[in-house]
Scaffold this motif. Structure first.
Motif, PDB file in Angstrom:
ATOM      1  N   TRP A 295      79.797  65.819  35.458  1.00  0.00           N
ATOM      2  CA  TRP A 295      79.893  64.381  35.174  1.00  0.00           C
ATOM      3  C   TRP A 295      79.163  63.577  36.240  1.00  0.00           C
ATOM      4  O   TRP A 295      78.844  64.063  37.331  1.00  0.00           O
ATOM      5  CB  TRP A 295      81.347  63.927  35.070  1.00  0.00           C
ATOM      6  CG  TRP A 295      82.193  64.202  36.267  1.00  0.00           C
ATOM      7  CD1 TRP A 295      82.370  63.419  37.362  1.00  0.00           C
ATOM      8  CD2 TRP A 295      82.974  65.374  36.490  1.00  0.00           C
ATOM      9  NE1 TRP A 295      83.217  64.012  38.257  1.00  0.00           N
ATOM     10  CE2 TRP A 295      83.616  65.220  37.743  1.00  0.00           C
ATOM     11  CE3 TRP A 295      83.216  66.534  35.763  1.00  0.00           C
ATOM     12  CZ2 TRP A 295      84.457  66.196  38.283  1.00  0.00           C
ATOM     13  CZ3 TRP A 295      84.061  67.497  36.295  1.00  0.00           C
ATOM     14  CH2 TRP A 295      84.672  67.313  37.534  1.00  0.00           C
ATOM     15  N   LEU A 324      74.015  54.711  22.527  1.00  0.00           N
ATOM     16  CA  LEU A 324      74.331  55.976  23.198  1.00  0.00           C
ATOM     17  C   LEU A 324      73.883  57.167  22.355  1.00  0.00           C
ATOM     18  O   LEU A 324      73.418  58.179  22.885  1.00  0.00           O
ATOM     19  CB  LEU A 324      75.834  56.053  23.475  1.00  0.00           C
ATOM     20  CG  LEU A 324      76.369  55.050  24.502  1.00  0.00           C
ATOM     21  CD1 LEU A 324      77.895  55.060  24.510  1.00  0.00           C
ATOM     22  CD2 LEU A 324      75.831  55.376  25.892  1.00  0.00           C
ATOM     23  N   CYS A 328      71.274  60.130  23.257  1.00  0.00           N
ATOM     24  CA  CYS A 328      71.609  61.556  23.094  1.00  0.00           C
ATOM     25  C   CYS A 328      70.499  62.303  22.374  1.00  0.00           C
ATOM     26  O   CYS A 328      70.100  63.403  22.784  1.00  0.00           O
ATOM     27  CB  CYS A 328      72.917  61.708  22.313  1.00  0.00           C
ATOM     28  SG  CYS A 328      74.398  61.527  23.300  1.00  0.00           S
ATOM     29  N   ASN A 413      83.409  59.029  22.530  1.00  0.00           N
ATOM     30  CA  ASN A 413      83.590  57.778  23.268  1.00  0.00           C
ATOM     31  C   ASN A 413      85.077  57.554  23.528  1.00  0.00           C
ATOM     32  O   ASN A 413      85.738  56.745  22.878  1.00  0.00           O
ATOM     33  CB  ASN A 413      83.001  56.608  22.464  1.00  0.00           C
ATOM     34  CG  ASN A 413      83.117  55.285  23.198  1.00  0.00           C
ATOM     35  OD1 ASN A 413      83.288  55.258  24.417  1.00  0.00           O
ATOM     36  ND2 ASN A 413      83.035  54.193  22.470  1.00  0.00           N
ATOM     37  N   LEU A 434      79.061  65.278  24.729  1.00  0.00           N
ATOM     38  CA  LEU A 434      78.914  64.232  25.739  1.00  0.00           C
ATOM     39  C   LEU A 434      80.096  63.280  25.649  1.00  0.00           C
ATOM     40  O   LEU A 434      80.404  62.753  24.569  1.00  0.00           O
ATOM     41  CB  LEU A 434      77.614  63.455  25.521  1.00  0.00           C
ATOM     42  CG  LEU A 434      77.376  62.294  26.501  1.00  0.00           C
ATOM     43  CD1 LEU A 434      77.096  62.839  27.898  1.00  0.00           C
ATOM     44  CD2 LEU A 434      76.227  61.406  26.041  1.00  0.00           C
ATOM     45  N   VAL A 436      81.963  59.712  27.030  1.00  0.00           N
ATOM     46  CA  VAL A 436      81.648  58.405  27.609  1.00  0.00           C
ATOM     47  C   VAL A 436      82.956  57.682  27.898  1.00  0.00           C
ATOM     48  O   VAL A 436      83.781  57.473  27.000  1.00  0.00           O
ATOM     49  CB  VAL A 436      80.780  57.563  26.650  1.00  0.00           C
ATOM     50  CG1 VAL A 436      80.433  56.224  27.283  1.00  0.00           C
ATOM     51  CG2 VAL A 436      79.521  58.320  26.264  1.00  0.00           C
ATOM     52  N   GLN A 457      81.500  56.273  33.456  1.00  0.00           N
ATOM     53  CA  GLN A 457      81.459  57.689  33.812  1.00  0.00           C
ATOM     54  C   GLN A 457      81.036  58.489  32.586  1.00  0.00           C
ATOM     55  O   GLN A 457      81.613  58.345  31.506  1.00  0.00           O
ATOM     56  CB  GLN A 457      82.831  58.183  34.293  1.00  0.00           C
ATOM     57  CG  GLN A 457      82.793  59.623  34.777  1.00  0.00           C
ATOM     58  CD  GLN A 457      84.138  60.119  35.277  1.00  0.00           C
ATOM     59  OE1 GLN A 457      84.853  60.821  34.575  1.00  0.00           O
ATOM     60  NE2 GLN A 457      84.494  59.754  36.500  1.00  0.00           N
ATOM     61  N   LEU A 458      80.026  59.338  32.749  1.00  0.00           N
ATOM     62  CA  LEU A 458      79.530  60.212  31.693  1.00  0.00           C
ATOM     63  C   LEU A 458      79.876  61.652  32.043  1.00  0.00           C
ATOM     64  O   LEU A 458      79.747  62.067  33.197  1.00  0.00           O
ATOM     65  CB  LEU A 458      78.012  60.077  31.554  1.00  0.00           C
ATOM     66  CG  LEU A 458      77.460  58.664  31.350  1.00  0.00           C
ATOM     67  CD1 LEU A 458      75.945  58.670  31.469  1.00  0.00           C
ATOM     68  CD2 LEU A 458      77.897  58.112  30.000  1.00  0.00           C
ATOM     69  N   SER A 459      80.325  62.413  31.061  1.00  0.00           N
ATOM     70  CA  SER A 459      80.650  63.821  31.299  1.00  0.00           C
ATOM     71  C   SER A 459      80.020  64.667  30.205  1.00  0.00           C
ATOM     72  O   SER A 459      79.920  64.240  29.051  1.00  0.00           O
ATOM     73  CB  SER A 459      82.167  64.039  31.324  1.00  0.00           C
ATOM     74  OG  SER A 459      82.740  63.748  30.060  1.00  0.00           O
ATOM     75  N   LEU A 476      72.276  65.619  31.549  1.00  0.00           N
ATOM     76  CA  LEU A 476      73.177  64.524  31.895  1.00  0.00           C
ATOM     77  C   LEU A 476      72.470  63.488  32.768  1.00  0.00           C
ATOM     78  O   LEU A 476      72.698  62.282  32.616  1.00  0.00           O
ATOM     79  CB  LEU A 476      74.415  65.080  32.603  1.00  0.00           C
ATOM     80  CG  LEU A 476      75.543  64.092  32.859  1.00  0.00           C
ATOM     81  CD1 LEU A 476      76.036  63.483  31.551  1.00  0.00           C
ATOM     82  CD2 LEU A 476      76.698  64.768  33.592  1.00  0.00           C
ATOM     83  N   ALA A 480      71.972  59.511  31.991  1.00  0.00           N
ATOM     84  CA  ALA A 480      72.350  58.472  32.950  1.00  0.00           C
ATOM     85  C   ALA A 480      71.167  57.566  33.274  1.00  0.00           C
ATOM     86  O   ALA A 480      71.325  56.338  33.407  1.00  0.00           O
ATOM     87  CB  ALA A 480      72.895  59.116  34.221  1.00  0.00           C
ATOM     88  N   VAL A 483      70.753  55.117  30.510  1.00  0.00           N
ATOM     89  CA  VAL A 483      71.813  54.105  30.557  1.00  0.00           C
ATOM     90  C   VAL A 483      71.491  53.063  31.625  1.00  0.00           C
ATOM     91  O   VAL A 483      71.674  51.852  31.418  1.00  0.00           O
ATOM     92  CB  VAL A 483      73.183  54.771  30.820  1.00  0.00           C
ATOM     93  CG1 VAL A 483      74.232  53.719  31.168  1.00  0.00           C
ATOM     94  CG2 VAL A 483      73.617  55.569  29.604  1.00  0.00           C
TER      95      VAL A 483
END
Length: 493
Positions: A295, A324, A328, A413, A434, A436, A457-459, A476, A480, A483
């Protein structure tokens, strides 16, 4: 001369072998047209309205609401007119969502053993008709089923400590359908012997919610579960305070009785339908996939500004989820290892050409994952419209089996629940998901100075068989970067 035809539960496709009757849409004596929906059923995939391929008068229905029927079991009988050429009446032949109506399946699937209280071997119906006419070929079974239901209703009254005779008119349940928010609520009441017609719903227009049923169970409005009945392992025995021996208080019961009736035992909710399918898939994912999670925190301020500028320019509004999703698909084009599946029997990794993007949607019936087909070929406007359509279908329970299967990558999400991070279970047989989190103002160093920025936070949870940490980290990091600087996407436009 009229001919009585039997319409059986058709093959539902997608490996489904049974369905639960949620709501009848016709009554005995109604005139139905060809391909008119006659019953609403719930499968492990979705709720589906089943149309009848024959036109005529309904003479009998098989199975009450809440009854689970296997594929090939009779649903209803229809009296149709004699064809002009004297031949056999034919079905419409139209293809429904995931199955056809023209004929019963050629190959019967193996189904679970039916309970003992079923019709005899000469009648294949797993449940007796709800009602029917005396002229129906199933009239004898109709009367036997009606008598059995009367006997069971009387037995429930005796077990609950009520009078042996019929209930007074003032306490008799009102006829007609009961407004219930979901099949899960109806099933919960049925498993605990609760009569929904005696409840006052707290929802709009008296709609009975799950909380209403749980409150009734907590306050003792229904019986509590006891040990299974020796004669019928499928029907639990109910006990009330009136059945406790004289001179013995609830607190003075034997340890075994306290264990079965204590609040700690909780309410038993069967893992069936959508909830059961989710449980099976997640359990298989955990057993088979060696997953790992990485993440990163990202500054989403510029992405939020870009979305605001798009929506201010006029035209259809663009959702954050659509942006988003677009990010992706661009990342998967760079890292195709994550848009793949593992063929365990062949010991091969299958990299997929198209991106069918699943997204998690929470509904009254549980978590479902609708799939946006060919997401890689859609722009932000198209993605926004498709997300809206599938979300509405998920909330109303009208998603088709085809709209719930075939995903290659999932976008989750979970920020809509107000949480920052998560390590989700991969949606088997996919290779990655993914996540969010929520986007919230936080202190952030921007251009060398401390500032308040919109941070997310993205994981990424990924199958370690299809790639190593370097590939997952690169994917990842690219997400990011998009974003934080949406202009990065212009390279792939």
């Amino acid at each position: 001369m009229a001919q009585v035809l039997e319409f059986k539960l058709p093959d539902l496709g997608e490996g489904l072998t049974e369905a639960e009757i949620v709501r009848w849409l016709v009554e005995v004596g109604d005139v139905v047209a060809v391909d008119q929906p006659v019953v609403e059923v719930e499968t492990a995939k979705a709720m589906v309205e089943v149309p009848c391929p024959y036109g005529g008068v309904v003479t009998a229905r098989f199975g009450e609401e809440g009854t689970e029927l296997p594929v090939g079991a009779p649903l209803l009988t229809v009296a149709v007119g004699e064809p002009a050429d004297g031949g056999e009446p034919e079905g419409s032949g139209n293809v429904l969502v995931g199955y056809g109506t023209a004929a019963p399946p050629a190959r019967r699937r193996r189904v679970r053993q039916a309970p003992a209280a079923r019709p005899t071997a000469h009648q294949p119906a797993p449940a007796g008709p709800v009602n029917g006419s005396s002229g129906s070929p199933h009239a004898g079974a109709d009367r036997a089923a009606a008598a059995g239901r009367t006997e069971r209703a009387a037995g429930r009254g005796r077990r609950a400590g009520g009078p042996a005779g019929p209930a007074p008119a003032a306490e008799r349940p009102v006829d007609g359908p009961v407004p219930v928010i979901s099949p899960l609520v109806r099933r919960l009441a049925r498993e605990n012997g609760l009569d929904l017609r005696r409840l006052s719903g707290s929802g709009p227009d008296g709609l009975i919610l799950r909380a209403d049923v749980e409150d009734a169970l907590r306050t003792g409005a229904t019986a509590v579960s006891g040990p299974p009945h020796a004669g019928d392992p499928h029907a639990p025995v109910r006990a009330t305070a009136a059945q406790i021996p004289a001179g013995q208080t609830p607190g003075a019961q034997t340890p075994a009785a306290r264990t079965s009736a204590s609040p700690a035992s909780g309410v038993r909710v069967p893992l069936k339908g959508v909830r059961g399918a989710v449980a099976d898939k997640l359990s298989r994912s955990r057993r088979e996939i060696p997953d790992a999670t990485c993440w990163v925190d990202a500054d989403a301020t510029e992405l939020m500004r870009a979305r605001a500028a798009m929506n201010a320019a006029g035209g259809p509004k663009i959702s954050l989820l659509a942006l988003l999703a677009r990010i992706c698909t661009a990342a998967l084009a760079r890292y195709p290892e994550l848009n793949s599946t593992v063929d365990t029997e062949a010991r091969e990794i299958v990299r997929l050409d198209a991106v069918h993007l699943g997204f998690a949607a929470q509904t009254e019936r549980g978590l479902v994952v609708p799939v946006v087909r060919d997401a890689h070929a859609r722009d932000a406007e198209s993605l926004t419209a498709e997300f809206a359509r599938l979300t509405e279908a998920a909330r109303t329970g009208t998603l088709t089996p085809g709209e719930l299967t075939g995903g290659t990558f999932t976008l989750n999400n979970y920020g809509v629940f107000g949480v920052d991070g998560s390590t989700p279970i991969i949606n088997h047989p996919e290779a990655a998901m993914l996540g969010v989190g929520r986007i919230v103002p936080k202190p952030w160093v921007h251009d060398g100075e401390l500032a308040v920025r919109q941070v997310v936070q993205l994981s990424l949870t990924f199958d370690h068989r299809v790639c190593d940490g370097g590939t997952a980290g690169g994917f990842l990091r690219y997400v990011a970067d998009c974003v934080e600087q949406p202009a990065v996407l212009l390279r792939t436009v």
